[in-house]
Design a protein around this motif. Structure first.
Motif, short mmCIF file in Angstrom:
data_model
loop_
_atom_site.label_atom_id
_atom_site.label_comp_id
_atom_site.label_asym_id
_atom_site.label_seq_id
_atom_site.Cartn_x
_atom_site.Cartn_y
_atom_site.Cartn_z
N SER A 26 2.23 -21.51 1.73
CA SER A 26 1.42 -21.94 2.86
C SER A 26 1.06 -23.42 2.74
N GLY A 27 0.80 -24.04 3.88
CA GLY A 27 0.29 -25.40 3.88
C GLY A 27 -1.22 -25.41 3.77
N MET A 28 -1.84 -24.25 3.82
CA MET A 28 -3.30 -24.13 3.79
C MET A 28 -3.82 -23.66 2.43
N LYS A 29 -2.99 -22.92 1.71
CA LYS A 29 -3.42 -22.32 0.45
C LYS A 29 -2.38 -22.58 -0.63
N SER A 30 -2.83 -22.57 -1.87
CA SER A 30 -1.91 -22.77 -3.00
C SER A 30 -1.33 -21.43 -3.44
N GLY A 31 -0.29 -21.50 -4.25
CA GLY A 31 0.33 -20.29 -4.79
C GLY A 31 1.48 -19.79 -3.94
N MET A 32 2.05 -18.65 -4.36
CA MET A 32 3.18 -18.05 -3.67
C MET A 32 3.13 -16.54 -3.81
N ILE A 33 3.61 -15.85 -2.80
CA ILE A 33 3.75 -14.40 -2.87
C ILE A 33 5.23 -14.06 -2.73
N THR A 34 5.70 -13.12 -3.55
CA THR A 34 7.10 -12.67 -3.50
C THR A 34 7.11 -11.16 -3.37
N TYR A 35 7.96 -10.66 -2.47
CA TYR A 35 8.01 -9.20 -2.28
C TYR A 35 9.40 -8.78 -1.81
N ARG A 36 9.62 -7.47 -1.86
CA ARG A 36 10.88 -6.89 -1.37
C ARG A 36 10.63 -5.43 -0.97
N ASN A 37 11.56 -4.87 -0.20
CA ASN A 37 11.46 -3.46 0.20
C ASN A 37 11.55 -2.55 -1.02
N GLY A 38 10.78 -1.46 -0.98
CA GLY A 38 10.81 -0.49 -2.07
C GLY A 38 9.88 -0.92 -3.20
N GLY A 39 9.22 0.04 -3.83
CA GLY A 39 8.31 -0.30 -4.91
C GLY A 39 7.15 0.66 -4.96
N ILE A 40 6.16 0.31 -5.76
CA ILE A 40 5.06 1.25 -6.04
C ILE A 40 3.90 1.09 -5.06
N TYR A 41 3.92 0.04 -4.23
CA TYR A 41 2.80 -0.19 -3.31
C TYR A 41 3.15 0.34 -1.91
N THR A 42 2.18 0.99 -1.28
CA THR A 42 2.38 1.59 0.04
C THR A 42 1.38 0.99 1.02
N ASP A 43 1.86 0.64 2.22
CA ASP A 43 0.94 0.09 3.22
C ASP A 43 0.53 1.16 4.22
N ILE A 44 -0.27 0.79 5.21
CA ILE A 44 -0.83 1.76 6.16
C ILE A 44 0.25 2.37 7.07
N TYR A 45 1.45 1.77 7.07
CA TYR A 45 2.54 2.32 7.88
C TYR A 45 3.50 3.15 7.04
N ASN A 46 3.05 3.47 5.81
CA ASN A 46 3.83 4.28 4.87
C ASN A 46 5.13 3.60 4.46
#
Length: 396
Positions: free
Chosen positions: A266-286
């Motif tokens: 982001s141009g507003m915040k520092s750091g980075m997030i990396t993700y991909r399909n599949g894994g141990i985390y589940t969102d509200i849309y399953n």
């Protein structure tokens, strides 16, 4: 209009009327009209530029537009739904006179729908879109209500065709949904517009009025509050472009793909997030994800039970992943923070009005009213509406 003039009327009209449905709309997916046709069920499209169906129909441009099309005599073969209305190109009422060449205003659109009801010709599914509001809200801003009142009156006229509104709900399931939201824009040209050509002034940028040349290094595809940045020169490091974008504090999301991985900064915040399909985390849309890094870049919240919830960017993980994996190539997706929009060559802008196109909740969340059934969509997303409607039709 400035952008259309640059690209060329002939090319723009061809893209809108033909390529949108027959080339750009992936053959790997089916429209609701195509799905219903497989079930031997009829459907109708009124006033929509996205209309691909299973019925072959000849469409002919009016004389004023024929020289601007790439087809002989301005005539081409299209795949449309069983019942199809789109301005002068195809009318349900033979004597109907559309007030706009390529579509119709809210009164004309409502008359086409009322004709089907009056003649008892409503198919299993009818999609009817009132396009008038978009241009006005771009100009006046998201708080303007003039056209909402006009469209509301047309909907009342439609429901009044039945003995009572209760009877209308017994006969049909009715849905009213917004196709997108709008984010208010500022009044300052210098502050409100993010000029991509200035950010990348050291590079050779492709011109929109012609095909990219061999010495062009990058190309822009701007959609108001978001943009694709294509890297044409293989010698250019994507990281170098990312660093330039991060210097712009009005850009809140900068995303790119690396194989199956999606990276976001982001141009507003520092750091980075990396993700991909599949894994141990589940969102509200399953949906399941593998994710690590700075979650607040996409305003994500992660519970101890490995559950992901969304904040300012609804369904951001799937939407960004879908955009980045929708086609081949090296490119970056950028998103402007509320109040701002992108500018490139001859890009239209909306000072003191409103714009859309980004991942932000202001444009992503829209009203949805469903009447005539107690069934609800599995999730409150556009991508879930198709199966929801087909299931309603199957159950009836």
């Amino acid at each position: 209009m400035r952008e259309t003039f640059r690209i060329g009327w002939r090319r723009s009209i061809h893209n809108m009327l033909y390529q949108l449905n027959h080339e750009h709309l992936s053959s790997q997916v089916t429209t609701i009209y195509e799905e219903l046709a497989k079930k031997q069920l009829h459907s109708a499209s009124i006033n929509s530029f996205v209309y691909r169906g299973n019925k072959t129909q000849k469409l002919k441009a009016p004389k004023i537009l024929r020289t601007f099309t790439k087809f002989e005599n301005g005539e081409w073969t299209a795949q449309v739904p069983s019942i199809f209305s789109l301005g002068t190109f195809s009318k349900i009422r033979k004597k109907g006179f559309p007030t706009q060449i390529a579509a119709g205003n809210c009164k004309y659109t409502a008359k086409e729908l009322r004709y089907l009801i009056r003649k008892n010709k409503l198919p299993s599914f009818t999609f009817c879109i009132f396009q008038d509001m978009d241009a006005r809200i771009h100009l006046k801003g998201p708080t303007d209500k003039k056209l909402i009142k006009k469209i509301d009156k047309e909907i009342q006229k439609i429901l009044n065709m039945y003995p009572s509104w209760e009877k209308a709900l017994e006969k049909n399931v009715w849905m009213i949904i917004g196709d997108n939201g709008h984010a208010a824009t500022g009044t300052s040209y210098r502050k409100g517009l993010i000029n991509l050509r200035k950010i990348f002034k050291q590079f050779k940028v492709a011109q929109i009025q012609r095909r990219p040349k061999n010495n062009d290094q990058i190309a822009f595809c701007v959609n108001q509050r978001m943009a694709y940045i294509y890297i044409l020169d293989k010698e250019i490091s994507i990281r170098k472009l990312i660093e330039l974008l991060q210097r712009e504090s009005r850009i809140d999301v900068i995303a790119w793909k690396d194989g199956e991985d999606v990276h976001v900064v982001s141009g507003m915040k520092s750091g980075m997030i990396t993700y991909r399909n599949g894994g141990i985390y589940t969102d509200i849309y399953n949906q399941n994800w593998s994710i690590n890094g700075q979650l607040d870049i996409l305003d994500l919240t992660l519970t101890k039970k490995q559950f992901i919830s969304y904040g300012d960017y609804p369904d951001a993980l799937a939407r960004l992943s879908g955009a980045l994996h929708s086609h081949e190539g090296r490119f970056i997706v950028v998103n402007a923070k509320p109040g701002y929009e992108f500018k490139a060559q001859s890009t239209p802008f909306h000072l003191n009005g409103a714009a859309h196109g980004s991942l932000h909740r202001q444009e992503s969340l829209v009203p949805l009213i469903i009447a005539g059934t107690n069934e609800k969509p599995l999730h409150r997303r556009f991508v879930d509406m198709k199966n929801y409607i087909i299931n309603l039709i199957d159950s009836n």
